[in-house]
Design a protein around this motif. Structure first.
Motif, PDB file in Angstrom:
ATOM      1  N   LYS A 288      27.901  -9.356 -55.882  1.00 40.94           N
ATOM      2  CA  LYS A 288      27.457  -8.500 -56.979  1.00 40.94           C
ATOM      3  C   LYS A 288      27.781  -9.121 -58.334  1.00 40.94           C
ATOM      4  CE  LYS A 288      27.334  -4.053 -54.776  1.00 40.94           C
ATOM      5  NZ  LYS A 288      27.534  -2.638 -55.032  1.00 40.94           N
ATOM      6  N   ASP A 289      27.562 -10.423 -58.424  1.00 39.15           N
ATOM      7  CA  ASP A 289      27.824 -11.172 -59.650  1.00 39.15           C
ATOM      8  C   ASP A 289      26.505 -11.390 -60.385  1.00 39.15           C
ATOM      9  OD1 ASP A 289      28.672 -12.823 -61.665  1.00 39.15           O
ATOM     10  OD2 ASP A 289      29.635 -14.295 -60.341  1.00 39.15           O
ATOM     11  N   ALA A 290      26.128 -10.403 -61.204  1.00 36.65           N
ATOM     12  CA  ALA A 290      24.846 -10.460 -61.903  1.00 36.65           C
ATOM     13  C   ALA A 290      24.798 -11.631 -62.882  1.00 36.65           C
ATOM     14  CB  ALA A 290      24.587  -9.149 -62.638  1.00 36.65           C
ATOM     15  N   ASP A 291      25.919 -11.929 -63.530  1.00 34.50           N
ATOM     16  CA  ASP A 291      25.931 -13.046 -64.485  1.00 34.50           C
ATOM     17  C   ASP A 291      25.621 -14.371 -63.794  1.00 34.50           C
ATOM     18  OD1 ASP A 291      26.496 -11.472 -66.727  1.00 34.50           O
ATOM     19  OD2 ASP A 291      28.650 -11.532 -66.312  1.00 34.50           O
ATOM     20  N   LYS A 292      26.198 -14.574 -62.611  1.00 32.69           N
ATOM     21  CA  LYS A 292      25.939 -15.804 -61.861  1.00 32.69           C
ATOM     22  C   LYS A 292      24.480 -15.842 -61.411  1.00 32.69           C
ATOM     23  CE  LYS A 292      27.122 -19.564 -59.664  1.00 32.69           C
ATOM     24  NZ  LYS A 292      27.423 -20.791 -60.352  1.00 32.69           N
ATOM     25  N   LEU A 293      23.950 -14.734 -60.942  1.00 32.18           N
ATOM     26  CA  LEU A 293      22.552 -14.673 -60.522  1.00 32.18           C
ATOM     27  C   LEU A 293      21.622 -15.003 -61.685  1.00 32.18           C
ATOM     28  CD1 LEU A 293      20.392 -14.004 -58.397  1.00 32.18           C
ATOM     29  CD2 LEU A 293      20.553 -11.625 -59.130  1.00 32.18           C
ATOM     30  N   ILE A 294      21.893 -14.425 -62.824  1.00 27.38           N
ATOM     31  CA  ILE A 294      21.063 -14.639 -64.005  1.00 27.38           C
ATOM     32  C   ILE A 294      21.178 -16.076 -64.506  1.00 27.38           C
ATOM     33  CG2 ILE A 294      20.827 -13.952 -66.434  1.00 27.38           C
ATOM     34  CD1 ILE A 294      21.463 -11.068 -65.399  1.00 27.38           C
ATOM     35  N   SER A 295      22.307 -16.717 -64.236  1.00 32.76           N
ATOM     36  CA  SER A 295      22.498 -18.096 -64.704  1.00 32.76           C
ATOM     37  C   SER A 295      21.537 -19.076 -64.039  1.00 32.76           C
ATOM     38  CB  SER A 295      23.936 -18.545 -64.465  1.00 32.76           C
ATOM     39  OG  SER A 295      24.172 -18.808 -63.091  1.00 32.76           O
ATOM     40  N   TYR A 296      20.897 -18.679 -62.963  1.00 34.12           N
ATOM     41  CA  TYR A 296      19.940 -19.558 -62.303  1.00 34.12           C
ATOM     42  C   TYR A 296      18.584 -19.569 -63.016  1.00 34.12           C
ATOM     43  CZ  TYR A 296      23.156 -20.256 -58.467  1.00 34.12           C
ATOM     44  OH  TYR A 296      24.249 -20.614 -57.715  1.00 34.12           O
ATOM     45  N   HIS A 297      18.394 -18.702 -63.990  1.00 31.39           N
ATOM     46  CA  HIS A 297      17.151 -18.664 -64.764  1.00 31.39           C
ATOM     47  C   HIS A 297      17.292 -19.500 -66.023  1.00 31.39           C
ATOM     48  CE1 HIS A 297      15.171 -15.611 -62.403  1.00 31.39           C
ATOM     49  NE2 HIS A 297      16.225 -14.819 -62.498  1.00 31.39           N
ATOM     50  N   VAL A 298      16.179 -19.971 -66.499  1.00 33.65           N
ATOM     51  CA  VAL A 298      16.127 -20.626 -67.796  1.00 33.65           C
ATOM     52  C   VAL A 298      15.361 -19.677 -68.702  1.00 33.65           C
ATOM     53  CG1 VAL A 298      15.346 -22.641 -69.078  1.00 33.65           C
ATOM     54  CG2 VAL A 298      16.120 -22.898 -66.728  1.00 33.65           C
ATOM     55  N   TYR A 299      16.107 -18.833 -69.386  1.00 29.22           N
ATOM     56  CA  TYR A 299      15.462 -17.874 -70.281  1.00 29.22           C
ATOM     57  C   TYR A 299      15.154 -18.555 -71.604  1.00 29.22           C
ATOM     58  CZ  TYR A 299      16.717 -14.005 -67.190  1.00 29.22           C
ATOM     59  OH  TYR A 299      16.832 -13.158 -66.126  1.00 29.22           O
ATOM     60  N   ASP A 300      13.916 -18.509 -71.997  1.00 27.84           N
ATOM     61  CA  ASP A 300      13.510 -18.995 -73.308  1.00 27.84           C
ATOM     62  C   ASP A 300      12.395 -18.079 -73.794  1.00 27.84           C
ATOM     63  OD1 ASP A 300      11.166 -19.743 -71.984  1.00 27.84           O
ATOM     64  OD2 ASP A 300      11.437 -21.873 -72.290  1.00 27.84           O
ATOM     65  N   PRO A 301      11.906 -18.279 -74.993  1.00 29.10           N
ATOM     66  CA  PRO A 301      10.878 -17.368 -75.520  1.00 29.10           C
ATOM     67  C   PRO A 301       9.608 -17.291 -74.676  1.00 29.10           C
ATOM     68  CG  PRO A 301      11.785 -18.713 -77.280  1.00 29.10           C
ATOM     69  CD  PRO A 301      12.358 -19.243 -75.994  1.00 29.10           C
ATOM     70  N   LYS A 302       9.355 -18.305 -73.858  1.00 27.66           N
ATOM     71  CA  LYS A 302       8.138 -18.307 -73.041  1.00 27.66           C
ATOM     72  C   LYS A 302       8.355 -17.736 -71.645  1.00 27.66           C
ATOM     73  CE  LYS A 302       6.092 -22.253 -75.362  1.00 27.66           C
ATOM     74  NZ  LYS A 302       5.519 -23.581 -75.194  1.00 27.66           N
ATOM     75  N   PHE A 303       9.571 -17.301 -71.334  1.00 29.72           N
ATOM     76  CA  PHE A 303       9.852 -16.794 -69.991  1.00 29.72           C
ATOM     77  C   PHE A 303       8.999 -15.566 -69.715  1.00 29.72           C
ATOM     78  CE2 PHE A 303      11.858 -14.125 -66.870  1.00 29.72           C
ATOM     79  CZ  PHE A 303      12.262 -15.026 -65.901  1.00 29.72           C
ATOM     80  N   THR A 304       8.385 -15.537 -68.544  1.00 27.55           N
ATOM     81  CA  THR A 304       7.575 -14.399 -68.114  1.00 27.55           C
ATOM     82  C   THR A 304       7.823 -14.169 -66.636  1.00 27.55           C
ATOM     83  OG1 THR A 304       5.858 -14.997 -69.692  1.00 27.55           O
ATOM     84  CG2 THR A 304       5.244 -13.466 -67.956  1.00 27.55           C
ATOM     85  N   GLU A 305       8.103 -12.934 -66.289  1.00 21.77           N
ATOM     86  CA  GLU A 305       8.243 -12.567 -64.880  1.00 21.77           C
ATOM     87  C   GLU A 305       6.912 -12.003 -64.412  1.00 21.77           C
ATOM     88  OE1 GLU A 305      10.877  -9.585 -62.095  1.00 21.77           O
ATOM     89  OE2 GLU A 305      10.542  -9.060 -64.177  1.00 21.77           O
ATOM     90  N   PHE A 306       6.495 -12.437 -63.236  1.00 22.54           N
ATOM     91  CA  PHE A 306       5.261 -11.924 -62.657  1.00 22.54           C
ATOM     92  C   PHE A 306       5.588 -11.163 -61.390  1.00 22.54           C
ATOM     93  CE2 PHE A 306       3.854 -15.471 -65.212  1.00 22.54           C
ATOM     94  CZ  PHE A 306       2.715 -14.969 -65.816  1.00 22.54           C
ATOM     95  N   ARG A 307       4.922 -10.038 -61.195  1.00 16.89           N
ATOM     96  CA  ARG A 307       5.080  -9.241 -59.984  1.00 16.89           C
ATOM     97  C   ARG A 307       3.708  -8.950 -59.416  1.00 16.89           C
ATOM     98  NH1 ARG A 307      10.169  -5.598 -59.765  1.00 16.89           N
ATOM     99  NH2 ARG A 307      11.566  -6.824 -61.048  1.00 16.89           N
ATOM    100  N   ASP A 308       3.555  -9.256 -58.151  1.00 15.85           N
ATOM    101  CA  ASP A 308       2.285  -9.037 -57.460  1.00 15.85           C
ATOM    102  C   ASP A 308       1.121  -9.690 -58.202  1.00 15.85           C
ATOM    103  OD1 ASP A 308       3.618  -7.531 -55.503  1.00 15.85           O
ATOM    104  OD2 ASP A 308       3.491  -5.726 -56.755  1.00 15.85           O
ATOM    105  N   GLY A 309       1.361 -10.864 -58.756  1.00 21.35           N
ATOM    106  CA  GLY A 309       0.312 -11.606 -59.436  1.00 21.35           C
ATOM    107  C   GLY A 309      -0.038 -11.102 -60.811  1.00 21.35           C
ATOM    108  N   GLU A 310       0.679 -10.096 -61.292  1.00 18.41           N
ATOM    109  CA  GLU A 310       0.402  -9.557 -62.616  1.00 18.41           C
ATOM    110  C   GLU A 310       1.628  -9.714 -63.504  1.00 18.41           C
ATOM    111  OE1 GLU A 310      -1.133  -5.611 -62.528  1.00 18.41           O
ATOM    112  OE2 GLU A 310      -2.537  -6.051 -60.918  1.00 18.41           O
ATOM    113  N   TYR A 311       1.410  -9.655 -64.799  1.00 18.32           N
ATOM    114  CA  TYR A 311       2.489  -9.781 -65.761  1.00 18.32           C
ATOM    115  C   TYR A 311       3.526  -8.693 -65.530  1.00 18.32           C
ATOM    116  CZ  TYR A 311       4.994  -9.684 -70.194  1.00 18.32           C
ATOM    117  OH  TYR A 311       5.988  -9.680 -71.148  1.00 18.32           O
ATOM    118  N   GLY A 312       4.787  -9.099 -65.478  1.00 18.50           N
ATOM    119  CA  GLY A 312       5.864  -8.139 -65.282  1.00 18.50           C
ATOM    120  C   GLY A 312       6.598  -7.862 -66.579  1.00 18.50           C
ATOM    121  N   THR A 313       7.587  -8.703 -66.890  1.00 10.20           N
ATOM    122  CA  THR A 313       8.381  -8.493 -68.099  1.00 10.20           C
ATOM    123  C   THR A 313       8.727  -9.834 -68.739  1.00 10.20           C
ATOM    124  OG1 THR A 313      10.442  -8.564 -66.852  1.00 10.20           O
ATOM    125  CG2 THR A 313       9.452  -6.408 -67.167  1.00 10.20           C
ATOM    126  N   ASP A 314       9.374  -9.727 -69.890  1.00  8.59           N
ATOM    127  CA  ASP A 314       9.864 -10.925 -70.567  1.00  8.59           C
ATOM    128  C   ASP A 314      11.288 -11.207 -70.095  1.00  8.59           C
ATOM    129  OD1 ASP A 314      11.277  -8.860 -71.726  1.00  8.59           O
ATOM    130  OD2 ASP A 314      10.670  -9.313 -73.778  1.00  8.59           O
TER     131      ASP A 314
END
Length: 106
Positions: free
Chosen positions: A61-87
């Motif tokens: 349950k280490d959310a910080d460690k999990l999040i550290s695997y992402h490269v968050y930058d201004p262009k980051f986009t999450e997609f869900r089911d082939g559609e735009y999810g969140t920033d």
């Protein structure tokens, strides 16, 4: 002076011709790789380490460690089911909620 005018262009011509000569067979040989069937064990090991780290961070349950695997930058986009999810901020919030909601992970 006349000899310099003959020697200099001659040297230039020889250097130019030698630079333009065709490559030998050994210089033209490239390693051809079959990227569809080759296993790439080094890359597989690297990916397995990252996946293991992700699973361990979820188990702990280490959310910080999990999040550290992402490269968050201004262009980051999450997609869900082939559609735009969140920033990036929305994705981070979703992952924190996901980790907090886990009670048991086997």
């Amino acid at each position: 002076m006349k000899s310099i005018m003959i020697i200099f262009p001659s040297i230039f011509f020889v250097l130019f011709i030698s630079a333009c000569k065709p490559k030998t067979a050994s210089e033209n040989t490239k390693v051809k790789r079959d990227i569809m069937s080759e296993q790439f064990p080094g890359a597989q090991t690297e990916i397995q380490k990252v996946l293991n780290g992700i699973f361990v961070s979820i188990q702990n349950k280490d959310a910080d460690k999990l999040i550290s695997y992402h490269v968050y930058d201004p262009k980051f986009t999450e997609f869900r089911d082939g559609e735009y999810g969140t920033d990036a901020a929305g994705n981070e919030a979703n992952e924190r909620t996901f980790v907090e909601a886990i009670s048991v992970f086997d």
